[in-house]
Design a protein around this motif. Structure first.
Motif, PDB file in Angstrom:
ATOM      1  N   ASP A 154       0.851  -1.187   0.000  1.00 27.24           N
ATOM      2  CA  ASP A 154       0.000   0.000   0.000  1.00 27.24           C
ATOM      3  C   ASP A 154       0.885   1.234   0.000  1.00 27.24           C
ATOM      4  O   ASP A 154       1.889   1.280   0.717  1.00 27.24           O
ATOM      5  CB  ASP A 154      -0.886   0.040   1.253  1.00 27.24           C
ATOM      6  N   THR A 155       0.518   2.237  -0.781  1.00 22.18           N
ATOM      7  CA  THR A 155       1.253   3.492  -0.789  1.00 22.18           C
ATOM      8  C   THR A 155       0.713   4.375   0.331  1.00 22.18           C
ATOM      9  O   THR A 155      -0.492   4.561   0.451  1.00 22.18           O
ATOM     10  CB  THR A 155       1.092   4.196  -2.147  1.00 22.18           C
ATOM     11  N   ARG A 156       1.618   4.884   1.150  1.00 23.66           N
ATOM     12  CA  ARG A 156       1.253   5.737   2.281  1.00 23.66           C
ATOM     13  C   ARG A 156       2.182   6.940   2.322  1.00 23.66           C
ATOM     14  O   ARG A 156       3.301   6.906   1.817  1.00 23.66           O
ATOM     15  CB  ARG A 156       1.355   4.972   3.608  1.00 23.66           C
ATOM     16  N   TRP A 157       1.731   8.011   2.974  1.00 16.13           N
ATOM     17  CA  TRP A 157       2.532   9.214   3.150  1.00 16.13           C
ATOM     18  C   TRP A 157       3.170   9.137   4.537  1.00 16.13           C
ATOM     19  O   TRP A 157       2.482   9.113   5.553  1.00 16.13           O
ATOM     20  CB  TRP A 157       1.669  10.466   3.030  1.00 16.13           C
ATOM     21  N   PHE A 158       4.503   9.071   4.584  1.00 13.26           N
ATOM     22  CA  PHE A 158       5.241   8.947   5.832  1.00 13.26           C
ATOM     23  C   PHE A 158       5.843  10.293   6.223  1.00 13.26           C
ATOM     24  O   PHE A 158       6.340  11.030   5.372  1.00 13.26           O
ATOM     25  CB  PHE A 158       6.367   7.920   5.691  1.00 13.26           C
ATOM     26  N   VAL A 159       5.804  10.578   7.517  1.00 16.42           N
ATOM     27  CA  VAL A 159       6.386  11.803   8.058  1.00 16.42           C
ATOM     28  C   VAL A 159       7.241  11.413   9.260  1.00 16.42           C
ATOM     29  O   VAL A 159       6.752  10.787  10.207  1.00 16.42           O
ATOM     30  CB  VAL A 159       5.303  12.814   8.487  1.00 16.42           C
ATOM     31  N   LEU A 160       8.514  11.762   9.192  1.00 15.87           N
ATOM     32  CA  LEU A 160       9.435  11.489  10.287  1.00 15.87           C
ATOM     33  C   LEU A 160       9.568  12.753  11.119  1.00 15.87           C
ATOM     34  O   LEU A 160      10.054  13.773  10.635  1.00 15.87           O
ATOM     35  CB  LEU A 160      10.794  11.066   9.737  1.00 15.87           C
ATOM     36  N   HIS A 161       9.082  12.692  12.345  1.00 15.84           N
ATOM     37  CA  HIS A 161       9.186  13.804  13.284  1.00 15.84           C
ATOM     38  C   HIS A 161      10.403  13.574  14.178  1.00 15.84           C
ATOM     39  O   HIS A 161      11.058  12.537  14.081  1.00 15.84           O
ATOM     40  CB  HIS A 161       7.923  13.881  14.152  1.00 15.84           C
TER      41      HIS A 161
END
Length: 127
Positions: free
Chosen positions: A52-59
């Motif tokens: 699945d394509t997902r939007w990842f955000v590394l905080h």
């Protein structure tokens, strides 16, 4: 120095400091291996092939992923948020990599669009 420039610089620094608390180190579209849903009629082998394509955000303190970039931009709830405190980055073949949350027993199998993207994520996670 022109009058007001120092004040503007100080205000800009204060704004940057506040923004830094929730700063995103890295973000982008990654393919995440899906385990499938329990009610799916897929075999275990088929589940392992589903991505699945997902939007990842590394905080600073966690990695979160969203259904899409639009979901993140509209401040929708993350599908998952995993603390970085014990996160281990493990490189796979070519564009594949894993983020392992050791204490949670959680593994995210991910694929980036390019080797350069994998390098970027590795540098950000290990920073």
């Amino acid at each position: 120095m022109q009058p007001g420039v120092a004040v503007q610089a100080a205000e800009a620094k204060e704004h940057d400091d506040r923004r830094d608390e929730n700063r995103e180190f890295c973000e982008g579209c990654l393919a995440k291996r899906s385990e499938g849903k329990k009610d799916d009629k897929m075999s275990e082998g088929e589940q392992k092939k589903k991505w699945d394509t997902r939007w990842f955000v590394l905080h600073r303190d966690r990695v979160a992923y969203y259904k899409s970039q639009q979901a993140w931009l509209h401040r929708e709830k993350a599908k998952a948020s995993i603390p970085l405190q014990d996160m281990v980055f493990e490189r796979g073949e070519k564009k594949l990599f894993m983020l392992k949350a050791v204490s949670l027993g959680r593994v995210l199998a991910l694929e980036a669009a390019s080797v350069e993207d994998v390098d970027m994520w590795e540098a950000a996670v290990n920073a």
